[in-house]
Design a protein around this motif. Structure first.
Motif, PDB file in Angstrom:
ATOM      1  N   GLN A   1      45.978  41.260  40.179  1.00 18.70           N
ATOM      2  CA  GLN A   1      45.242  40.545  39.068  1.00 18.70           C
ATOM      3  C   GLN A   1      45.412  41.246  37.793  1.00 18.70           C
ATOM      4  OE1 GLN A   1      42.456  37.661  41.066  1.00 18.70           O
ATOM      5  NE2 GLN A   1      44.261  37.638  39.549  1.00 18.70           N
ATOM      6  N   THR A   2      45.553  42.642  37.889  1.00 19.44           N
ATOM      7  CA  THR A   2      45.773  43.246  36.472  1.00 19.44           C
ATOM      8  C   THR A   2      47.111  42.725  35.953  1.00 19.44           C
ATOM      9  OG1 THR A   2      44.893  45.068  37.240  1.00 19.44           O
ATOM     10  CG2 THR A   2      46.106  45.448  35.438  1.00 19.44           C
ATOM     11  N   SER A   3      48.233  42.426  36.725  1.00 22.47           N
ATOM     12  CA  SER A   3      49.187  42.054  36.104  1.00 22.47           C
ATOM     13  C   SER A   3      49.497  40.613  35.849  1.00 22.47           C
ATOM     14  CB  SER A   3      50.541  42.396  37.009  1.00 22.47           C
ATOM     15  OG  SER A   3      50.725  43.930  37.362  1.00 22.47           O
TER      16      SER A   3
ATOM     17  N   PRO B   1      46.423  37.940  35.290  1.00 19.74           N
ATOM     18  CA  PRO B   1      45.207  37.573  35.427  1.00 19.74           C
ATOM     19  C   PRO B   1      44.883  36.452  35.269  1.00 19.74           C
ATOM     20  CG  PRO B   1      45.933  38.622  33.118  1.00 19.74           C
ATOM     21  CD  PRO B   1      46.913  38.788  34.079  1.00 19.74           C
TER      22      PRO B   1
ATOM     23  N   ARG C   1      51.993  44.984  45.830  1.00 23.13           N
ATOM     24  CA  ARG C   1      51.554  46.188  46.910  1.00 23.13           C
ATOM     25  C   ARG C   1      52.220  47.361  46.763  1.00 23.13           C
ATOM     26  NH1 ARG C   1      52.902  47.464  52.300  1.00 23.13           N
ATOM     27  NH2 ARG C   1      51.234  48.233  53.448  1.00 23.13           N
TER      28      ARG C   1
ATOM     29  N   SER D   1      42.124  45.582  48.968  1.00 30.52           N
ATOM     30  CA  SER D   1      41.238  45.342  47.885  1.00 30.52           C
ATOM     31  C   SER D   1      42.313  46.093  46.748  1.00 30.52           C
ATOM     32  CB  SER D   1      40.021  46.241  47.978  1.00 30.52           C
ATOM     33  OG  SER D   1      39.056  45.387  49.001  1.00 30.52           O
ATOM     34  N   ALA D   2      42.937  47.210  46.659  1.00 35.55           N
ATOM     35  CA  ALA D   2      43.636  47.750  45.787  1.00 35.55           C
ATOM     36  C   ALA D   2      44.870  47.016  45.561  1.00 35.55           C
ATOM     37  CB  ALA D   2      44.050  49.352  45.923  1.00 35.55           C
ATOM     38  N   TRP D   3      45.397  46.271  46.391  1.00 31.33           N
ATOM     39  CA  TRP D   3      46.549  45.464  46.367  1.00 31.33           C
ATOM     40  C   TRP D   3      46.214  44.360  45.390  1.00 31.33           C
ATOM     41  CZ3 TRP D   3      48.781  42.838  51.225  1.00 31.33           C
ATOM     42  CH2 TRP D   3      49.926  41.926  50.853  1.00 31.33           C
ATOM     43  N   LEU D   4      45.147  43.562  45.841  1.00 29.18           N
ATOM     44  CA  LEU D   4      44.643  42.574  45.041  1.00 29.18           C
ATOM     45  C   LEU D   4      44.367  42.730  43.618  1.00 29.18           C
ATOM     46  CD1 LEU D   4      42.692  40.632  47.852  1.00 29.18           C
ATOM     47  CD2 LEU D   4      44.990  40.020  47.008  1.00 29.18           C
ATOM     48  N   ARG D   5      43.712  43.969  43.457  1.00 31.52           N
ATOM     49  CA  ARG D   5      43.312  44.244  41.905  1.00 31.52           C
ATOM     50  C   ARG D   5      44.614  44.593  41.127  1.00 31.52           C
ATOM     51  NH1 ARG D   5      39.138  47.261  44.516  1.00 31.52           N
ATOM     52  NH2 ARG D   5      40.425  49.223  44.437  1.00 31.52           N
ATOM     53  N   ALA D   6      45.668  45.129  41.604  1.00 31.51           N
ATOM     54  CA  ALA D   6      47.012  45.497  40.891  1.00 31.51           C
ATOM     55  C   ALA D   6      47.531  43.999  40.742  1.00 31.51           C
ATOM     56  CB  ALA D   6      47.644  46.242  42.121  1.00 31.51           C
TER      57      ALA D   6
ATOM     58  N   ALA E   1      50.214  49.157  44.246  1.00 27.14           N
ATOM     59  CA  ALA E   1      48.762  49.430  44.271  1.00 27.14           C
ATOM     60  C   ALA E   1      48.344  50.934  44.760  1.00 27.14           C
ATOM     61  CB  ALA E   1      48.272  48.397  45.785  1.00 27.14           C
TER      62      ALA E   1
END
Length: 303
Positions: A125-127, A129, A300, A118-123, A303
């Motif tokens: 998407q932040t970069s 979007p 990754r 989850s943290a990996w995917l959020r990182a 993240a």
């Protein structure tokens, strides 16, 4: 000026539309040509060719200057829209090629949920979007099949034994743990020798879902514990395996990440035997577009 029958003329060209828009806005051949970085004769030819393609006179030219005809006024709005859509299409194509826009289809095995997915995917998407990431939980074999059918762009699997059209790189490893029902007599062991499980009913990951992983657990029991596990049930996903154990239907050996799944009724104990860790690999098609995949793998690290 006579206009040719449009049925016998060439199709519209975007360069003609750009010439038209420049002249429609400037209403002066010299200024329009200068704006287009061309001389007046080629501009005049382009306007004539456009009028022939349209089948209507778009400009009146006389000693008083250049004016849009009623047909030209009607044509202008649509021409502007065509050019805007063409420019937007070109910009989108460049953004997709640069990896700024797109769609990334990612498969994952359940253990990755408890190892930072989850943290990996959020990182990522932040970069990025504007990249749509679609994730789907599949066992390793189903991910391999989906990669071969070009239904996934990246798979997170428990094996690096792949068909030649796929390739992989290691992501991380984690230890195996014994998974027992919470009320089991061995659930309080500080470290559990594998041989203690020799007479227990086993719940294993499906042989169909991941042949390598199924064989790996069987080999661990045989080589390290000296017994062949007595298979009672199979699950197509690791969470199913842990849930069946939690309901008292048997024991298993699972990747350590599942102790963070919060499944009530399941107890996890370290194994006393020396066992190689469970490994997760990123897998993809050799002929796939690398840009988004490489960016996701790079995310990754942050993240």
């Amino acid at each position: 000026m006579p206009i040719d029958n449009p049925s016998s003329t060439r199709a519209l060209e975007f360069r003609h539309l750009r010439c038209f828009m420049a002249l429609a806005e400037e209403l002066h051949f010299g200024r329009a040509a200068q704006r287009l970085a061309m001389s007046q004769p080629p501009l005049s030819v382009a306007i004539q060719q456009l009028e022939a393609s349209v089948g209507a006179r778009l400009f009146d030219r006389d000693s008083k200057g250049v004016r849009l005809t009623p047909a030209g006024l009607a044509f202008r709005g649509h021409a502007a829209g065509l050019l805007e859509r063409a420019d937007a299409a070109c910009a989108l194509a460049r953004e997709v090629q640069a990896g700024e826009v797109g769609r990334l289809r990612v498969g994952f095995v359940g253990s990755t949920l408890y190892n930072g997915l989850s943290a990996w995917l959020r990182a990522f998407q932040t970069s990025w979007p504007r990249v749509e990431v679609v994730v789907v939980e599949l066992n390793s074999q189903d991910q391999i099949d989906a990669l071969l059918q070009d239904e996934l762009d990246l798979g997170l699997v428990h094996t690096d034994r792949l068909p030649p059209t796929l390739q992989s790189q290691p992501l991380y490893t984690e230890p195996f743990l014994a998974c027992l029902p919470a009320g089991h007599a061995l659930a309080g062991s500080a470290e559990l020798p594998l041989a203690e499980l020799s007479d227990q009913p086993f719940i294993l990951f499906s042989r169909r879902g991941s042949p390598d992983y199924h064989a790996r657990i069987v080999d661990i029991c045989r080589q390290q514990g000296g017994f062949h596990p007595r298979l009672q049930h199979e699950g197509r996903h690791w969470l199913s395996v842990v849930s069946l154990v939690a309901q008292g239907l048997g024991v298993s050996i699972v990747p350590a990440g599942f102790q963070r799944a919060g499944i009530q009724g399941a107890s996890f104990r370290p194994l006393a035997d020396r066992i190689d860790d469970s490994a997760v690999f990123a897998a993809w098609r050799r002929d796939g577009d690398p840009i988004l995949r490489q960016r996701l793998l790079a995310a990754r690290l942050s993240a």
